[in-house]
Design a protein around this motif. Structure first.
Motif, PDB file in Angstrom:
ATOM      1  N   GLY A  25      99.648  40.383  79.713  1.00 52.10           N
ATOM      2  CA  GLY A  25      99.338  41.803  79.684  1.00 52.10           C
ATOM      3  C   GLY A  25     100.302  42.616  78.845  1.00 52.10           C
ATOM      4  O   GLY A  25      99.975  43.724  78.418  1.00 52.10           O
ATOM      5  N   LEU A  26     101.494  42.057  78.598  1.00 52.46           N
ATOM      6  CA  LEU A  26     102.478  42.769  77.772  1.00 52.46           C
ATOM      7  C   LEU A  26     102.276  42.542  76.287  1.00 52.46           C
ATOM      8  O   LEU A  26     102.872  43.248  75.474  1.00 52.46           O
ATOM      9  N   LEU A  27     101.446  41.551  75.928  1.00 53.21           N
ATOM     10  CA  LEU A  27     101.223  41.264  74.519  1.00 53.21           C
ATOM     11  C   LEU A  27     100.284  42.293  73.912  1.00 53.21           C
ATOM     12  O   LEU A  27      99.436  42.860  74.601  1.00 53.21           O
ATOM     13  N   PRO A  28     100.395  42.566  72.593  1.00 48.76           N
ATOM     14  CA  PRO A  28      99.496  43.532  71.939  1.00 48.76           C
ATOM     15  C   PRO A  28      98.043  43.067  72.026  1.00 48.76           C
ATOM     16  O   PRO A  28      97.737  41.893  71.793  1.00 48.76           O
ATOM     17  N   THR A  29      97.158  43.990  72.358  1.00 46.55           N
ATOM     18  CA  THR A  29      95.748  43.637  72.509  1.00 46.55           C
ATOM     19  C   THR A  29      95.104  43.259  71.180  1.00 46.55           C
ATOM     20  O   THR A  29      94.146  42.486  71.156  1.00 46.55           O
ATOM     21  N   ASP A  30      95.592  43.789  70.086  1.00 42.53           N
ATOM     22  CA  ASP A  30      95.039  43.486  68.765  1.00 42.53           C
ATOM     23  C   ASP A  30      95.809  42.385  68.052  1.00 42.53           C
ATOM     24  O   ASP A  30      95.605  42.168  66.858  1.00 42.53           O
ATOM     25  N   ALA A  77     104.210  53.361  76.579  1.00 44.26           N
ATOM     26  CA  ALA A  77     103.172  54.325  76.966  1.00 44.26           C
ATOM     27  C   ALA A  77     101.785  53.703  76.965  1.00 44.26           C
ATOM     28  O   ALA A  77     100.954  54.008  77.827  1.00 44.26           O
ATOM     29  N   ILE A  78     101.489  52.819  75.999  1.00 43.46           N
ATOM     30  CA  ILE A  78     100.141  52.246  75.931  1.00 43.46           C
ATOM     31  C   ILE A  78      99.953  51.097  76.916  1.00 43.46           C
ATOM     32  O   ILE A  78      98.806  50.689  77.186  1.00 43.46           O
ATOM     33  N   LYS A  79     101.058  50.566  77.460  1.00 47.96           N
ATOM     34  CA  LYS A  79     100.934  49.448  78.373  1.00 47.96           C
ATOM     35  C   LYS A  79     101.019  49.842  79.852  1.00 47.96           C
ATOM     36  O   LYS A  79     100.638  49.068  80.720  1.00 47.96           O
ATOM     37  N   GLN A  80     101.512  51.034  80.133  1.00 45.41           N
ATOM     38  CA  GLN A  80     101.633  51.444  81.535  1.00 45.41           C
ATOM     39  C   GLN A  80     100.346  52.128  81.997  1.00 45.41           C
ATOM     40  O   GLN A  80      99.593  52.686  81.196  1.00 45.41           O
ATOM     41  N   ASP A  81     100.106  52.094  83.287  1.00 41.59           N
ATOM     42  CA  ASP A  81      98.885  52.662  83.874  1.00 41.59           C
ATOM     43  C   ASP A  81      99.178  53.759  84.885  1.00 41.59           C
ATOM     44  O   ASP A  81      98.258  54.240  85.557  1.00 41.59           O
TER      45      ASP A  81
END
Length: 787
Positions: A25-30, A77-81
């Protein structure tokens, strides 16, 4: 033998999927490569800021950690919910402000955070409330550090959340272009690298978006598609980045250029506002005209851009000297700490060509035609005249007249002058000889040669001069028989015992900066001029310092003298009864001013007026300006041509190397999906086609290999052997490891033979083309001669 697919992206992704869900989940989605390309774009932009020459300000090394703070904050910021929306952006802004403040205080002020807070308060009051020019660079570095943090944060957000990579690229490109425009050094390399990375990111991002859509609709695609896309994208990016170098140069649109350089254009308005907010920064235009202000402060470092500011010509070469300094303002009051101020002054408007003052005794008028090459920033209107003072200007002029002496002390145009503006100016150049100046005595209370207003303004009255300065002056001039001899001793002392340096520590707080300079014996022109003026005053001489530009360097292309930003200068003037203000040059590495001799010639090999006025302007006459400048003699011209040729050759070789690398990459990527034997035979077939032997559909691999052997008989055996191995692998038994290794060696031998055949064919091509053209011409003549 393991399946080749174990090495492709499918196998890597499958291994990643075996990791714990928290880690994946910490890896870049793209993909990690997309993330690295995004960071690389921001990094190139930041490095371009740090590479501007001259540097914007000291302390820009903190921009790199500021960028990584921004990248880390954006990725978190993009990885936290937990936190979403504007609150998250507000928290990021607070984090950025704290990081920028901490880094700036550590890098610029030695960790003194209270001093940085005080600097911010002073800057806010001076720049924003009172609309005055601020020269405090610590606030500028703080601003730039925060801007870098936000640029990195927004780039990560726009690419991975908003899915708007174009916006992120435009933001970074704007910053990059601003830095390229402000730098006096060539930063084209950053543009090429930025363009290549940008195109790669766009290709990668477009592929990621399509992969998402294909997976959503259940469309199957090759697992190697990403690698193929990036190969093609890399080749395309290199070609696009290098293509502008081969396009013809076009002249800029003059009307647009005039508009954008005019004082009322949006670009000029932004530059003027920026100059008001951060008047101490440097760059192409930023620090150039910021050197001239209502006061002069003795600070440790000065950065002046090496960019052309103005040029001047001599309308009457027989009655003018091109090597005079250009003066614009004078300073009389020293506060004993490190600041020079102008007299109390009243503005007065003068019509074009209206005399500003009566002609002083023993002076001659020099006429210069001055043309601005850049638009002055910050709305400044300083104009310049040769010699020790201005006689008149051909444009409406606003002159500041000293209240006590009624002398002009600052010359300004009535309105802002854009780039390309031209005016004629007449200046007073002293013709007093050394023997005449040696007869002038020190001022006395009843002296009729010294106006009382001059003595009261330019001799120490209220603020005492540091005892160290006065003691040094008495020691240096001990035994001097005349005032001129004492002034020359001071000038010689500073020339011989001090070093010119534009990068020094700031003087200690509360200490006399001029006395500190006399102890340290190192500084730039303002320190030298201040030291001579104060030492002269301590001996009873009326003295002041003046600012402007040193003489320009002759440019044979435009038949004019070019003045650059690095020639902004400060020197000393001493008032001699009957003869008025006389220029002195105390700064080390600058040539002293030449004096007239009784026979009308000049003394000394260098300095203003040192060359007879009848000499054609084939070289820069008189002084050479700053120590880094040079007279364009024939030797320098040859060396300049050699340097330009070397640079052009280096650029050409670099382009050739890049093209060679691109071709090598393309060649190695060909037929990668094939086995080593099949790929080698396919490459031999491609080379054979270039050598003039194209494969036919009716041929077997063995037959085509035999035909290729005819082209290069020495390598026939190797080529036929590769064809045989390929046929057996394709339709027979698989090859073992030894046969695969042998096929690689055989391929390399066959390849060298076919390359030689291609070269031979290329050599024959011009002759064959000429023969065909001549044959066509003969055929045309025969046809035309027939009835």
């Amino acid at each position: 033998m393991r399946d080749a697919r174990e090495l492709d992206g499918t196998n890597i992704r499958s291994r990643i999927q075996l990791l714990p869900e928290r880690l994946t989940g910490l890896l870049p989605t793209d993909g990690l490569f997309t993330f690295l390309l995004t960071v690389a774009i921001v990094y190139v932009t930041v490095v371009s800021i740090q590479s501007v020459r001259p540097v914007w300000a000291d302390g820009l090394q903190i921009l790199t950690p500021s960028m990584f703070f921004g990248v880390a904050a954006g990725y978190a910021a993009i990885k936290q919910d937990v936190i979403r929306g504007n609150l998250m952006h507000l928290l990021a802004l607070i984090v950025g402000c704290v990081a920028a403040f901490w880094l700036t205080a550590s890098a610029v002020l030695g960790g003194d955070r209270l001093q940085l807070l005080n600097n911010i308060s002073v800057w806010f009051q001076r720049s924003l409330i009172h609309q005055q020019v601020s020269t405090d660079n610590s606030v500028f570095v703080l601003f730039l550090s925060l801007l870098t943090f936000l640029l990195a944060y927004l780039t990560i957000w726009l690419v991975f959340v908003a899915r708007r990579p174009w916006l992120a690229l435009v933001a970074n490109a704007v910053v990059l272009l601003i830095n390229m425009n402000q730098s006096t050094s060539d930063q084209y390399f950053f543009m090429v690298v930025f363009l290549v990375i940008t195109l790669l990111l766009l290709v990668r991002f477009a592929l990621a978006e399509n992969v998402r859509r294909w997976r959503r609709i259940g469309l199957r695609f090759s697992p190697d598609l990403g690698w193929d896309f990036m190969q093609a994208g890399a080749i395309f990016a290199v070609v696009v980045a290098l293509l502008p170098n081969f396009l013809p140069f076009a002249r800029p649109n003059q009307s647009l250029l005039t508009y954008f350089t005019s004082a009322n254009s949006p670009v000029s308005q932004i530059q003027q506002r920026f100059q008001t907010l951060f008047g101490g920064v440097n760059g192409n235009g930023g620090g150039t005209y910021g050197f001239f202000d209502t006061s002069l402060q003795l600070v440790g470092t000065v950065n002046l851009p090496d960019t052309p500011i103005l040029r001047y010509t001599l309308p009457n070469i027989l009655h003018a000297d091109a090597s005079e300094y250009l003066v614009t303002e004078a300073f009389s009051t020293y506060d004993g700490i490190g600041n020079w101020q102008r007299d109390q002054a009243i503005p007065e408007d003068f019509a074009p060509n209206q005399p500003l003052t009566p002609s002083p005794t023993s002076t001659q008028p020099d006429i210069y035609r001055v043309t601005f090459l850049v638009t002055p920033t910050g709305g400044q209107r300083f104009i310049f005249a040769p010699g020790s003072g201005a006689a008149s200007f051909s444009i409406p002029t606003n002159v500041l007249l000293s209240v006590p002496t009624r002398e002009p002390i600052t010359y300004m145009s009535a309105s802002s002058l854009p780039a390309g503006a031209t005016y004629l100016t007449t200046g007073y150049v002293s013709t007093a000889s050394i023997s005449q100046l040696e007869k002038v005595s020190f001022p006395a209370a009843d002296s009729k040669d010294y106006p009382q207003q001059i003595l009261s303004t330019y001799e120490p009255q209220v603020l005492p001069i540091s005892p160290e300065i006065a003691q040094t002056a008495r020691k240096v001039t001990q035994g001097a028989p005349t005032m001129y001899a004492a002034a020359s001793d001071l000038e010689t002392y500073l020339h011989a015992n001090f070093t010119y340096n534009t990068h020094n520590p700031n003087p200690p707080a509360g200490q006399d900066a001029t006395a500190w300079f006399l102890q340290r014996r190192q500084g730039f022109c303002t320190f030298f001029a201040s030291a001579m003026a104060l030492m002269a005053r301590s001996l009873g001489m009326p003295a002041r310092i003046v600012s402007g530009y040193a003489a320009g360097a002759y440019d044979p292309k435009t038949n004019s003298f070019i003045v650059r930003g690095t020639q902004a200068h400060t020197w000393t003037q001493i008032y001699f009864g009957q003869y008025g203000w006389i220029n002195f040059e105390p700064t080390a590495s600058f040539s002293p001013f030449a004096r007239a001799l009784p026979n009308g010639q000049t003394s000394g090999p260098t300095g203003p007026g040192s060359t007879p006025v009848s000499t054609p302007p084939t070289t820069q006459r008189g002084r050479t300006g700053r120590s880094g400048s040079s007279t364009p003699t024939a030797t320098n011209g040859v060396m300049g041509s050699v340097t330009e040729a070397a640079i052009d050759t280096s650029v050409f070789l670099l382009i050739v190397v890049l093209i060679g690398l691109a071709l090598a990459w393309w060649w190695r990527s060909l037929f990668q999906r094939y086995s080593p034997v099949a790929g080698g035979f396919a490459r031999l077939a491609l080379l054979g086609a270039w050598a003039g032997v194209r494969p036919k559909r009716s041929q077997t691999p063995k037959e085509y290999a035999r035909e290729l052997g005819v082209v290069t008989p020495l390598h026939r055996e190797a080529i036929e052997r590769v064809g045989a191995l390929y046929s057996r692998e394709r339709w027979g038994h698989p090859l073992d490891l030894d046969e695969q290794a042998a096929s690689e060696r055989l391929y390399q031998r066959g390849r060298s033979g076919l390359v030689a055949a291609i070269v031979r064919r290329t050599r024959r091509l011009p002759a064959a083309t000429l023969k065909a053209v001549l044959g066509l011409g003969r055929s045309v003549r025969r046809a035309s001669s027939r009835p």
